[in-house]
Structures are given as C-alpha cells and as structure tokens.
Design a protein around this motif. Structure first.
Motif, mmCIF file in Angstrom:
data_model
loop_
_atom_site.group_PDB
_atom_site.id
_atom_site.type_symbol
_atom_site.label_atom_id
_atom_site.label_comp_id
_atom_site.label_asym_id
_atom_site.label_seq_id
_atom_site.Cartn_x
_atom_site.Cartn_y
_atom_site.Cartn_z
ATOM 1 N N TRP A 1 0.559 -1.395 -0.258
ATOM 2 C CA TRP A 1 -0.064 0.146 0.153
ATOM 3 C C TRP A 1 0.441 1.369 0.317
ATOM 4 N N LEU A 2 2.137 1.128 0.392
ATOM 5 C CA LEU A 2 2.832 2.257 0.446
ATOM 6 C C LEU A 2 2.995 3.225 -1.159
ATOM 7 N N PRO A 3 3.554 2.130 -1.911
ATOM 8 C CA PRO A 3 3.565 2.850 -2.880
ATOM 9 C C PRO A 3 2.590 3.982 -3.894
ATOM 10 N N VAL A 4 0.806 2.948 -3.749
ATOM 11 C CA VAL A 4 -0.518 3.614 -3.690
ATOM 12 C C VAL A 4 -0.515 4.653 -3.481
ATOM 13 N N LEU A 5 -0.383 4.695 -1.882
ATOM 14 C CA LEU A 5 -0.675 5.859 -1.062
ATOM 15 C C LEU A 5 -0.104 7.249 -1.835
ATOM 16 N N ALA A 6 1.670 7.194 -1.434
ATOM 17 C CA ALA A 6 2.721 7.997 -1.745
ATOM 18 C C ALA A 6 2.854 8.858 -2.462
ATOM 19 N N PRO B 1 9.257 1.574 -0.429
ATOM 20 C CA PRO B 1 9.525 0.406 -0.035
ATOM 21 C C PRO B 1 10.597 -0.351 -1.454
ATOM 22 N N LEU B 2 12.095 -0.984 -1.116
ATOM 23 C CA LEU B 2 12.648 -1.274 -2.254
ATOM 24 C C LEU B 2 12.824 -2.625 -3.063
ATOM 25 N N GLY B 3 12.318 -3.646 -1.542
ATOM 26 C CA GLY B 3 12.743 -4.488 -2.059
ATOM 27 C C GLY B 3 11.814 -5.775 -0.356
ATOM 28 N N VAL C 1 13.737 -3.734 2.955
ATOM 29 C CA VAL C 1 14.263 -2.743 2.684
ATOM 30 C C VAL C 1 13.595 -1.608 2.432
ATOM 31 N N PHE C 2 13.769 -0.095 2.864
ATOM 32 C CA PHE C 2 12.857 0.921 1.964
ATOM 33 C C PHE C 2 13.950 2.298 1.963
ATOM 34 N N GLY C 3 13.838 2.874 1.331
ATOM 35 C CA GLY C 3 14.579 4.238 1.484
ATOM 36 C C GLY C 3 14.912 4.828 2.264
ATOM 37 N N TRP C 4 15.568 5.386 2.711
ATOM 38 C CA TRP C 4 16.576 5.554 4.253
ATOM 39 C C TRP C 4 15.521 7.410 4.067
ATOM 40 N N ILE C 5 15.159 8.009 5.571
ATOM 41 C CA ILE C 5 14.207 9.371 4.389
ATOM 42 C C ILE C 5 15.190 9.702 5.842
#
Length: 299
Positions: free
Chosen positions: A72-77, A87-89, A103-107
């Motif tokens: 869901w995060l790519p849908v919401l962003a 999400p990267l992996g 694995v996520f991108g670091w913010i």
C-alpha cells in the motif's frame, strides 16, 4: 504459502541482516549495516549503506504488517504532501530469521520533539494537512480494522473491558469518574461515515522533523481503513495550547470523532499507568500527564 512467523520477540543483529542482504539482495552485499538508534518497539531497524534501511518484525503480531506496507505505501505516496517510506525490496525468511522483512529508502530527519519543532502550531497544521490528504485517498480493497493493526479504525468497544479494568485498578490515584465519563462518551459516539485511510500510530516517534518543520511520516505498520479517530491522539500526546487548537481547526472532523479520539488516547494512557503494557518509565510519566490533561479538559 504463508511465510514462517516468529512466535516470540526476535532481535536480529547487524551480522544477521548483512547475511540476509547478501543472500537475497546481492546488489547491496557489502554495504555497511548499522543499528538505528531508535528503531521502534514493533520492528528492529538498521541502516543499510547511506540511503536505505532494513526493517524486521520483532514478533508474530507484526509479521502481517510487512506485506501490507509493501502493497500500500506505493499506492498512497503520490497522493500525500509529505514523504513516506518507499519499499525497495521484500525479504523472505532465511539465515535463521523466520519472517518476511523489508528494505526501504532512508528518509532523513529527526523524530519529532518539542525542542526540535520551530513553530508548533504550523507543525500541527502541516500534520492535519497530511491526515486530510490521507483520508481523501480511495479506500477500495484497503485493509479493514483487525488483528493486523490491533483494531485501529475499528470499534473502541474492542478495548472496553481493558479500559474499565485499568480504571478500577488505579483506584483513587486518578479521577476515575471523569476517566469513565470520557470513555463512555467515546463509546457512544459512533462513526457513521464511509471508511477512510488511517495511519494508526500518529506518534512523535513516527513523525520526522527537519529544520524545525514536519518533513516526513514513517512506520505505517498499523495502516488501515475505517474510523480515523485514533490518528488524532497526537493532539494530547504532543500538541498543546494553540497548536492543539490549530490541529483541530484544520481537520474537517465532527465532535463525535474528537470524542472517540479522546477515548483512544485515554485508553492507551490508562493501560500504561495501570502496568498493562510493559511501558518504559518515560512512557509511564508521560501517560500520567496525558490523563491529567484529558481529565482537566473534560472538567
């Protein structure tokens, strides 16, 4: 087939994470792995190189959140005014770790705290804008309240017995009559609108600040669709005075929703001070203040 799930709290170390990365994401093998200073209680988080993070569920109760965030995060962003994790992996069980992981991108940013926020009322308005945008996103096929998010977005009645037990256990150490009145008003204030998206854990540790301003929102493990009242607890757990008023004014929500928000807030504070949640001394002290604030506001 469902992945294996840990039946107890699992605390991986950097060496294990490095092995998982090398086995499943060889393109990132050799990047340094370092623990994050504050990685949360539900997950264990590590830096991966300079631009990524690895998050592993700490117990069985949090495993379902991994694939939910991936989905869901790519849908919401794209619909949100602030960055959220990318999400990267999706990692699989392996190397002795029995659950999926991410694995996520670091913010970049620091977790929110009063001494890091330059203008608290503006911070409140920015957060309200983020929540308003989140609530406006199409909820089709979104995850309804359930065990995966500890029933955030669902009925407060789920925690009725627990709340009453806490009030009884605390006896004369709190104004039990007022605490019970706040709770019962919340129970009586039904959500009758269509479901909306909710973060589920809008807490200082999940809000990032950069240059004194709200810069990102993280940790969507308790994400769901339903009643957004639980997302308003931040009004008492971090905001105060003019900032609390600004937060409320900037959100298009009715009085009943705010009554339920007080219910969610006092439930959590009560179970902490009653010793029902294994909280830290810092959380305990803060929860006493939250109860006093809610009781004083009610009076």
């Amino acid at each position: 087939m469902s992945p294996a799930q840990p039946s107890r709290r699992v605390v991986p170390d950097a060496a294990l994470v490095a092995r998982l990365i090398a086995a499943q994401f060889p393109q990132w093998a050799g990047l340094p792995v370092r623990p994050v200073t504050f990685g949360g209680r539900n997950n264990t988080t590590f830096h991966l190189g300079e631009t990524m993070s690895v998050r592993l569920p700490a117990a069985k109760a949090y495993v379902a959140q991994v694939e939910k965030e991936q989905r869901w995060l790519p849908v919401l962003a794209p619909h949100l005014p602030l960055p959220i994790p990318t999400p990267l992996g999706l990692g699989l069980p392996g190397e002795g770790f029995p659950a999926p992981w991410s694995v996520f991108g670091w913010i970049e940013g620091e977790t929110a705290a009063l001494d890091r926020i330059g203008d608290l009322p503006q911070f409140a308005r920015d957060l309200a804008g983020f929540l308003t945008a989140l609530q406006a996103i199409d909820v089709t096929d979104g995850p309804v309240a359930g065990q995966h998010n500890f029933f955030r977005g669902g009925a407060l009645a789920t925690y009725d017995d627990q709340t009453r037990q806490a009030i009884t256990a605390l006896g004369d150490s709190i104004d039990g009559a007022v605490a019970l009145a706040i709770w019962e008003q919340a129970l009586a204030a039904d959500w009758t609108n269509p479901p909306v998206w909710l973060h589920g854990d809008v807490a200082a540790g999940n809000l990032l600040v950069k240059d004194g301003a709200l810069s990102a929102v993280i940790d969507f493990g308790i994400l769901g669709v339903g009643d957004p009242a639980c997302d308003l607890a931040i009004a008492w757990t971090l905001l105060h005075g003019e900032a609390r008023a600004a937060f409320r004014e900037a959100l298009p929500l009715d009085a009943a929703t705010w009554a339920r928000a007080r219910g969610w807030t006092i439930w959590k504070a009560l179970i902490i001070v009653a010793g029902m949640s294994g909280a830290s001394d810092e959380e305990l002290a803060k929860s006493w203040l939250i109860i006093a604030d809610l009781v004083g506001e009610h009076g």
